[in-house]
Design a protein around this motif. Structure first.
Motif, PDB file in Angstrom:
ATOM      1  N   GLN A 111      42.803  47.643  33.611  1.00 32.59           N
ATOM      2  CA  GLN A 111      42.603  46.343  33.428  1.00 32.59           C
ATOM      3  C   GLN A 111      43.385  45.902  32.170  1.00 32.59           C
ATOM      4  O   GLN A 111      43.929  45.071  32.083  1.00 32.59           O
ATOM      5  CB  GLN A 111      41.355  45.994  33.447  1.00 32.59           C
ATOM      6  CG  GLN A 111      40.754  46.014  34.890  1.00 32.59           C
ATOM      7  CD  GLN A 111      39.186  45.688  34.845  1.00 32.59           C
ATOM      8  OE1 GLN A 111      38.690  45.105  33.880  1.00 32.59           O
ATOM      9  NE2 GLN A 111      38.718  45.836  35.860  1.00 32.59           N
ATOM     10  N   LYS A 130      42.235  38.426  37.877  1.00 34.64           N
ATOM     11  CA  LYS A 130      40.890  38.331  38.200  1.00 34.64           C
ATOM     12  C   LYS A 130      40.751  39.944  38.489  1.00 34.64           C
ATOM     13  O   LYS A 130      41.496  40.433  39.167  1.00 34.64           O
ATOM     14  CB  LYS A 130      40.625  37.700  39.538  1.00 34.64           C
ATOM     15  CG  LYS A 130      39.107  38.062  39.957  1.00 34.64           C
ATOM     16  CD  LYS A 130      38.881  37.194  41.259  1.00 34.64           C
ATOM     17  CE  LYS A 130      37.519  37.478  41.861  1.00 34.64           C
ATOM     18  NZ  LYS A 130      37.417  36.940  43.170  1.00 34.64           N
ATOM     19  N   ASP A 179      37.931  42.787  39.973  1.00 28.88           N
ATOM     20  CA  ASP A 179      36.504  42.876  40.562  1.00 28.88           C
ATOM     21  C   ASP A 179      36.836  44.333  41.239  1.00 28.88           C
ATOM     22  O   ASP A 179      37.486  45.228  40.952  1.00 28.88           O
ATOM     23  CB  ASP A 179      36.520  41.578  41.685  1.00 28.88           C
ATOM     24  CG  ASP A 179      37.431  42.015  42.596  1.00 28.88           C
ATOM     25  OD1 ASP A 179      38.308  42.883  42.979  1.00 28.88           O
ATOM     26  OD2 ASP A 179      37.712  40.723  43.287  1.00 28.88           O
ATOM     27  N   GLU A 180      35.651  44.358  41.957  1.00 25.64           N
ATOM     28  CA  GLU A 180      35.325  45.831  42.562  1.00 25.64           C
ATOM     29  C   GLU A 180      36.564  46.305  43.335  1.00 25.64           C
ATOM     30  O   GLU A 180      36.552  47.555  43.816  1.00 25.64           O
ATOM     31  CB  GLU A 180      33.825  46.037  43.205  1.00 25.64           C
ATOM     32  CG  GLU A 180      33.871  45.065  44.277  1.00 25.64           C
ATOM     33  CD  GLU A 180      33.497  43.731  44.294  1.00 25.64           C
ATOM     34  OE1 GLU A 180      33.760  43.026  45.166  1.00 25.64           O
ATOM     35  OE2 GLU A 180      33.286  43.490  43.010  1.00 25.64           O
ATOM     36  N   LYS A 181      37.275  45.257  43.852  1.00 24.84           N
ATOM     37  CA  LYS A 181      38.553  45.640  45.007  1.00 24.84           C
ATOM     38  C   LYS A 181      39.933  45.919  44.187  1.00 24.84           C
ATOM     39  O   LYS A 181      40.557  46.182  44.722  1.00 24.84           O
ATOM     40  CB  LYS A 181      38.639  44.585  45.766  1.00 24.84           C
ATOM     41  CG  LYS A 181      37.619  44.517  46.751  1.00 24.84           C
ATOM     42  CD  LYS A 181      37.927  43.520  47.711  1.00 24.84           C
ATOM     43  CE  LYS A 181      36.462  43.267  48.650  1.00 24.84           C
ATOM     44  NZ  LYS A 181      36.783  42.023  49.574  1.00 24.84           N
ATOM     45  N   HIS A 228      43.794  41.609  40.586  1.00 23.03           N
ATOM     46  CA  HIS A 228      44.566  40.286  41.329  1.00 23.03           C
ATOM     47  C   HIS A 228      45.096  39.471  40.551  1.00 23.03           C
ATOM     48  O   HIS A 228      44.452  38.992  39.188  1.00 23.03           O
ATOM     49  CB  HIS A 228      43.678  39.706  42.171  1.00 23.03           C
ATOM     50  CG  HIS A 228      42.605  40.468  42.928  1.00 23.03           C
ATOM     51  ND1 HIS A 228      43.006  41.199  44.133  1.00 23.03           N
ATOM     52  CD2 HIS A 228      41.265  40.914  42.714  1.00 23.03           C
ATOM     53  CE1 HIS A 228      41.810  41.856  44.633  1.00 23.03           C
ATOM     54  NE2 HIS A 228      40.917  41.801  43.828  1.00 23.03           N
TER      55      HIS A 228
END
Length: 108
Positions: free
Chosen positions: A15, A78, A80-82, A85
């Motif tokens: 990230q 964004k 997130d846990e996936k 994005h």
């Protein structure tokens, strides 16, 4: 006494590096130097340089400022846990291609 070392997960490192790439991409599309962007955000240019290469973590307040910058420049980010994005406006992609010959995903 020294600082205790904080261990980051692979996801956090990914990230951080993605944010650096996006920041550099926005700067290129806008034709800004690191100092220009630092002045715009009210930060030091060394913080911008370290963020772009992914060597520092960003605190929540600065992250909010970056997300506002990204939003203003047509970049949606964004995590997130996936995964991570990213959506980039066609105008930014066109400007990067026109001014720097870059494509998305960014040429490595």
């Amino acid at each position: 006494m020294g600082r205790s070392k904080i261990t980051e997960t692979d996801e956090q490192i990914s990230q951080r590096k993605t944010i650096g790439i996006l920041l550099r991409m926005i700067r290129a599309a806008m034709g800004w130097s690191m100092r220009d962007l630092a002045h715009y955000l009210g930060w030091s240019h060394t913080v911008i340089a370290k963020l772009e290469i992914g060597t520092i973590r960003i605190n929540p307040a600065k992250m909010e400022e970056l997300m506002a910058l990204f939003d203003t420049c047509g970049v949606k980010y964004k995590a997130d846990e996936k995964g991570i994005h990213v959506t980039i406006s066609p105008e930014i992609i066109q400007e990067l291609h026109k001014t720097h010959g870059l494509t998305w995903p960014l040429d490595q």
